[in-house]
Design a protein around this motif. Structure first.
Motif, short mmCIF file in Angstrom:
data_model
loop_
_atom_site.label_atom_id
_atom_site.label_comp_id
_atom_site.label_asym_id
_atom_site.label_seq_id
_atom_site.Cartn_x
_atom_site.Cartn_y
_atom_site.Cartn_z
N THR A 357 0.85 -1.19 0.00
CA THR A 357 0.00 0.00 0.00
C THR A 357 0.88 1.23 0.00
OG1 THR A 357 -1.77 -1.14 1.20
CG2 THR A 357 -1.77 1.27 1.27
N ILE A 358 0.57 2.18 -0.87
CA ILE A 358 1.38 3.39 -0.96
C ILE A 358 1.07 4.34 0.19
CG2 ILE A 358 1.84 5.45 -2.36
CD1 ILE A 358 1.50 3.68 -4.83
N LYS A 359 -0.20 4.65 0.39
CA LYS A 359 -0.56 5.54 1.49
C LYS A 359 -1.76 4.95 2.23
CE LYS A 359 0.65 8.70 3.11
NZ LYS A 359 1.34 8.89 4.42
N PRO A 360 -1.51 4.25 3.35
CA PRO A 360 -2.62 3.76 4.17
C PRO A 360 -3.29 4.91 4.90
CG PRO A 360 -0.49 2.79 4.83
CD PRO A 360 -0.21 3.94 3.93
N VAL A 361 -4.59 4.91 4.91
CA VAL A 361 -5.37 5.89 5.66
C VAL A 361 -6.35 5.14 6.53
CG1 VAL A 361 -7.05 7.76 5.54
CG2 VAL A 361 -5.10 7.76 4.00
N LEU A 362 -6.34 5.45 7.83
CA LEU A 362 -7.22 4.79 8.79
C LEU A 362 -8.50 5.60 8.96
CD1 LEU A 362 -4.51 4.15 11.55
CD2 LEU A 362 -5.21 2.58 9.72
N LYS A 363 -9.66 4.98 8.74
CA LYS A 363 -10.92 5.61 9.07
C LYS A 363 -11.18 5.41 10.55
CE LYS A 363 -13.22 5.42 4.58
NZ LYS A 363 -14.45 5.02 3.84
N VAL A 364 -11.40 6.50 11.24
CA VAL A 364 -11.44 6.45 12.70
C VAL A 364 -12.85 6.56 13.24
CG1 VAL A 364 -10.59 7.51 14.84
CG2 VAL A 364 -9.12 7.38 12.83
N SER A 365 -13.63 7.50 12.77
CA SER A 365 -14.98 7.70 13.34
C SER A 365 -15.93 8.17 12.26
CB SER A 365 -14.92 8.73 14.46
OG SER A 365 -14.43 9.97 14.01
#
Length: 365
Positions: A357-365
């Motif tokens: 994955t190049i840019k992981p982004v975490l969905k938080v809320s």
């Protein structure tokens, strides 16, 4: 109040999802409900203690969310505003007052010491302080940040994608647009096609460079680089990188280069491939004490090498410009992103380190 957060308790340990206490914002601070947060290389090297941030800590420094509450004296945002969180700066030193907050004389203290500007923490667990990071600690449902960290963003762009603008994407693009400032029609090579390198590549296209060379060991990343504007790609496994760059440029070398890999041998290539009067920018952050050797005669022929901090820009000015370029279809940074949940942070980190994955982004809320 209580918040769910990914806590780093020990060197190299997996992130642990835990419930901790977060204080209300103090004077000049903002409480943000985090919507999503990018994972950056710097988070991972701090987890592994290449940079000695005190532990336990809540890392995360590419947060995006909605303002919940503001402390006394805050005037730039109000509850309900959409914001991106970036780095901390003091606002009082010579560099900050000169419009260069990325070069703040208290940068390390404010971003890596584990404390907020007043020397205290905003995060706690069982009466023990948990270190803050980059003045935001956004691997969490809620984050308290200095007003100077906060960038108000428009509500007509998905908030979930905007967090990486706070660090990695503004760093890569700013290295080109703010530091190197290539002339229209010039040539540039990007070493490393992660999120920072590909952001630099997209910026080179925005700047109307006509020869844009991407260098990476992974063919899938080189393919994406082509889609984003690379005119040439090089896999070092298949050729001599410096010789191929010079062949592409008719023997002269490139006008500009950007090094993002943190590998000393690659930095040497980034300098050796330059044309006379060429400029190289180094972004990659290796462990403290890493050294690199250069041929002085190469530098003597009017070649130069510079470091770049956070894209050499003012986040409150530069990030809105990047969003405007995105809205016009000229800076499609969303193509770098893959979403995970906060609970998947360890998988996302592993995927990032493996290049999946190049840019992981975490969905938080």
């Amino acid at each position: 109040m209580l918040t769910k957060a990914a806590v780093t308790y020990g060197k190299g340990e997996p992130f642990k999802i835990d419930t901790i206490t977060i204080d209300d914002p103090k004077d000049g601070e903002v409480l943000v409900r985090i919507k999503a947060v990018g994972i950056c290389h710097t988070d991972l090297i701090v987890r592994d203690q290449y940079y000695p941030v005190p532990l336990p800590a809540v890392l995360g420094h590419e947060g995006a969310g909605v303002v919940e509450k503001v402390g006394n004296g805050v005037t730039s945002v109000k509850p309900g505003d959409h914001v991106v969180l970036s780095f901390s700066s003091c606002g009082e030193c010579t560099q900050c007052l000169s419009g260069n907050p990325y070069a703040c004389q208290k940068f390390f203290e404010l971003n890596f010491s584990g404390k907020m500007k007043d020397g205290t923490c905003r995060l706690h667990k069982d009466h023990q302080d948990i270190a803050n990071f980059f003045g935001q600690s956004s691997f969490s449902q809620y984050a308290v940040a200095s007003e100077r960290n906060v960038v108000k963003v428009p509500k007509d762009v998905p908030l979930e994608i905007l967090g990486p603008l706070g660090c990695g994407i503004q760093t890569g693009s700013g290295a080109v647009l703010n530091k190197l400032k290539p002339e229209e029609g010039s040539s540039i090579v990007i070493f490393g096609c992660g999120s920072v390198g590909l952001s630099a590549l997209m910026a080179a296209k925005v700047a109307n460079c006509t020869t844009i060379i991407a260098v990476d060991l992974q063919d899938n990343r080189l393919q994406l680089a082509k889609e984003l504007g690379a005119t040439h790609t090089i896999n070092p496994k298949n050729s001599n990188v410096v010789e191929e760059i010079k062949a592409i440029t008719g023997g002269e070398g490139v006008n500009y280069s950007v090094e993002t890999t943190s590998i000393p041998a690659v930095l040497r290539q980034a300098v050796d491939c330059l044309a006379t009067l060429g400029k190289a920018a180094v972004i990659g952050a290796p462990p403290v004490g890493t050294e690199v050797s250069l041929d002085v005669n190469t530098i003597l022929f009017e070649r130069s090498l510079t470091g770049v901090l956070l894209g050499s820009g003012v986040p409150q000015l530069f990030i809105p410009k990047l969003i405007d370029l995105y809205k016009k279809g000229k800076f499609p940074f969303d193509k770098l992103i893959k979403f995970y949940t906060l609970e998947e942070i360890n998988q996302a980190s592993e995927d990032s380190e493996k290049g999946i994955t190049i840019k992981p982004v975490l969905k938080v809320s």
